[in-house]
Design a protein around this motif. Structure first.
Motif, short mmCIF file in Angstrom:
data_model
loop_
_atom_site.label_atom_id
_atom_site.label_comp_id
_atom_site.label_asym_id
_atom_site.label_seq_id
_atom_site.Cartn_x
_atom_site.Cartn_y
_atom_site.Cartn_z
N LYS A 130 21.65 54.36 -5.87
CA LYS A 130 20.41 54.56 -5.12
C LYS A 130 19.29 54.87 -6.12
CE LYS A 130 18.44 57.16 -1.25
NZ LYS A 130 18.65 58.27 -0.28
N ILE A 131 18.43 53.90 -6.34
CA ILE A 131 17.36 54.04 -7.33
C ILE A 131 16.09 53.44 -6.76
CG2 ILE A 131 17.91 51.87 -8.51
CD1 ILE A 131 17.24 53.23 -11.15
N ILE A 132 14.96 54.03 -7.09
CA ILE A 132 13.68 53.56 -6.58
C ILE A 132 13.17 52.41 -7.44
CG2 ILE A 132 11.34 54.23 -5.93
CD1 ILE A 132 13.56 55.62 -4.34
N TYR A 133 12.92 51.29 -6.82
CA TYR A 133 12.49 50.08 -7.53
C TYR A 133 11.15 50.30 -8.22
CZ TYR A 133 12.77 45.01 -8.21
OH TYR A 133 12.89 43.76 -8.75
N ASN A 134 11.07 49.95 -9.51
CA ASN A 134 9.85 50.05 -10.32
C ASN A 134 9.35 51.48 -10.48
OD1 ASN A 134 9.31 47.52 -11.37
ND2 ASN A 134 8.16 46.83 -9.59
N HIS A 135 10.25 52.44 -10.37
CA HIS A 135 9.89 53.85 -10.60
C HIS A 135 10.53 54.32 -11.90
CE1 HIS A 135 9.56 58.17 -10.20
NE2 HIS A 135 10.87 58.28 -10.20
N ALA A 136 9.75 55.02 -12.72
CA ALA A 136 10.29 55.57 -13.97
C ALA A 136 10.44 57.09 -13.81
CB ALA A 136 9.38 55.20 -15.13
N ASP A 137 9.60 57.85 -14.50
CA ASP A 137 9.70 59.32 -14.41
C ASP A 137 8.37 59.96 -14.06
OD1 ASP A 137 12.51 59.97 -15.09
OD2 ASP A 137 12.03 58.92 -16.93
N TYR A 138 7.49 59.18 -13.47
CA TYR A 138 6.21 59.69 -12.96
C TYR A 138 6.46 60.10 -11.51
CZ TYR A 138 1.08 59.79 -12.31
OH TYR A 138 -0.23 60.17 -12.07
N ARG A 139 6.66 61.41 -11.29
CA ARG A 139 7.02 61.87 -9.94
C ARG A 139 6.61 63.32 -9.74
NH1 ARG A 139 11.99 62.30 -12.66
NH2 ARG A 139 12.52 60.15 -12.25
N LEU A 140 6.47 63.69 -8.48
CA LEU A 140 6.25 65.07 -8.09
C LEU A 140 7.53 65.63 -7.51
CD1 LEU A 140 3.30 66.69 -6.20
CD2 LEU A 140 5.60 66.88 -5.23
N LEU A 141 7.87 66.85 -7.91
CA LEU A 141 9.01 67.57 -7.35
C LEU A 141 8.55 68.95 -6.90
CD1 LEU A 141 11.79 66.78 -10.00
CD2 LEU A 141 11.59 65.79 -7.72
#
Length: 304
Positions: free
Chosen positions: A141-152
């Motif tokens: 389960k991985i988000i397509y075209n997502h790297a490590d730019y994210r909010l947690l």
């Protein structure tokens, strides 16, 4: 530092984030002048100075994923949410407002997803797209075209810290948290300065680590190949026996001997290598060694 400070000050003025918000930089045990630059910025921050600056220095180079985790763990103790971003400014900071708005709307995790890959080379573009498709085929389960730019959110980070594996692949771990999530789309920009420290060798290693950390499909493929070649060997053996018993053409040439021998030997070595990779990961995980150590921390005095 200047670009992010300016952006965060604008967000503070809009009442999107708290005036106590901070920038946390992580130096992953670099051998160049990075720490001296960070140290100078923290001691004598350039304008605007309203945002708190913090710098963490790891004792040794522990890899991108561990450095990212170190920054998140440190930030989680003093924030409601944290946004991770690489320092090359290729990830568009203008969508930070959207990240915060999604968080305010109840999302615990917000993924930054690229709209397109115009800035990538042809090889990087199609190899990356192939990697995402391969991960999906293997059940990751991985988000397509997502790297490590994210909010947690803080709660999400605390849950993330419960994962104790040494072989980190955060793009695969974060979706496993299961909290309410959302997506912010953005265009990836050109690199402002410097050159990437992530050559092809590291990208391939990162991709292989992601595959073997989240899927046993390669092991299943080894088993399937073993069965296929076992059946093939029975067929070849039957054919050889037929030639021996029922014809006068029992003399075999070098090609018919060496080609199958070389092919099956290569398959065996490949299979052993894949199995060895998984055994190596088991060995690394069984040690339960710390993932990183923070050697130094610098924190600026915030001007109000």
């Amino acid at each position: 530092y200047t670009a992010l400070s300016t952006k965060l000050n604008t967000m503070i003025d809009k009442d999107l984030i708290s005036p106590k918000s901070a920038l946390v930089f992580v130096d992953d045990g670099s051998k160049d002048n990075t720490w001296n630059v960070l140290d100078s910025l923290i001691k004598c921050p350039p304008p605007p100075r309203a945002v708190l600056g913090i710098a963490l220095r790891l004792s040794a180079n522990k890899g991108h994923q561990n450095a990212l985790l170190a920054g998140l763990e440190y930030a989680s103790k003093r924030c409601d949410c944290a946004i991770s971003i690489d320092c090359d400014l290729q990830d568009d900071i203008n969508v930070l407002d959207s990240f915060i708005q999604k968080f305010r709307d109840g999302a615990q995790i917000v993924y930054g997803v690229r709209k397109r890959r115009r800035s990538d080379s042809v090889f990087k573009k199609y190899s990356a797209l192939g990697f995402y498709k391969l991960m999906h085929l293997m059940g990751v389960k991985i988000i397509y075209n997502h790297a490590d730019y994210r909010l947690l959110s803080r709660h999400a980070i605390e849950s993330l810290m419960e994962f104790k594996e040494v072989n980190l692949f955060l793009r695969g771990i974060v979706p496993l948290l299961g909290y309410k999530s959302d997506v912010v789309y953005y265009d990836r920009l050109s690199r402002e300065l410097g050159k990437s420290k992530y050559p092809l060798r590291k990208m391939l290693s990162f991709a292989w680590n992601g595959i073997t950390s989240f899927s046993i499909m390669p092991l299943r493929l080894v088993s399937a190949l073993g069965f296929v070649f076992f059946m093939l060997s029975l067929g070849i053996g039957g054919y050889a026996l037929y030639i021996k018993l029922f014809t006068d053409n029992a003399l075999w040439g070098w090609a018919s001997t060496l080609i199958p021998l070389s092919f099956f030997s290569g398959i065996q070595l490949l299979s052993l290598g894949i199995i060895g990779e998984y055994i190596g990961k088991i060995y690394s995980e069984s040690k339960h060694r710390p993932r990183y150590f923070i050697q130094e921390i610098r924190e600026s005095k915030k001007e109000m």
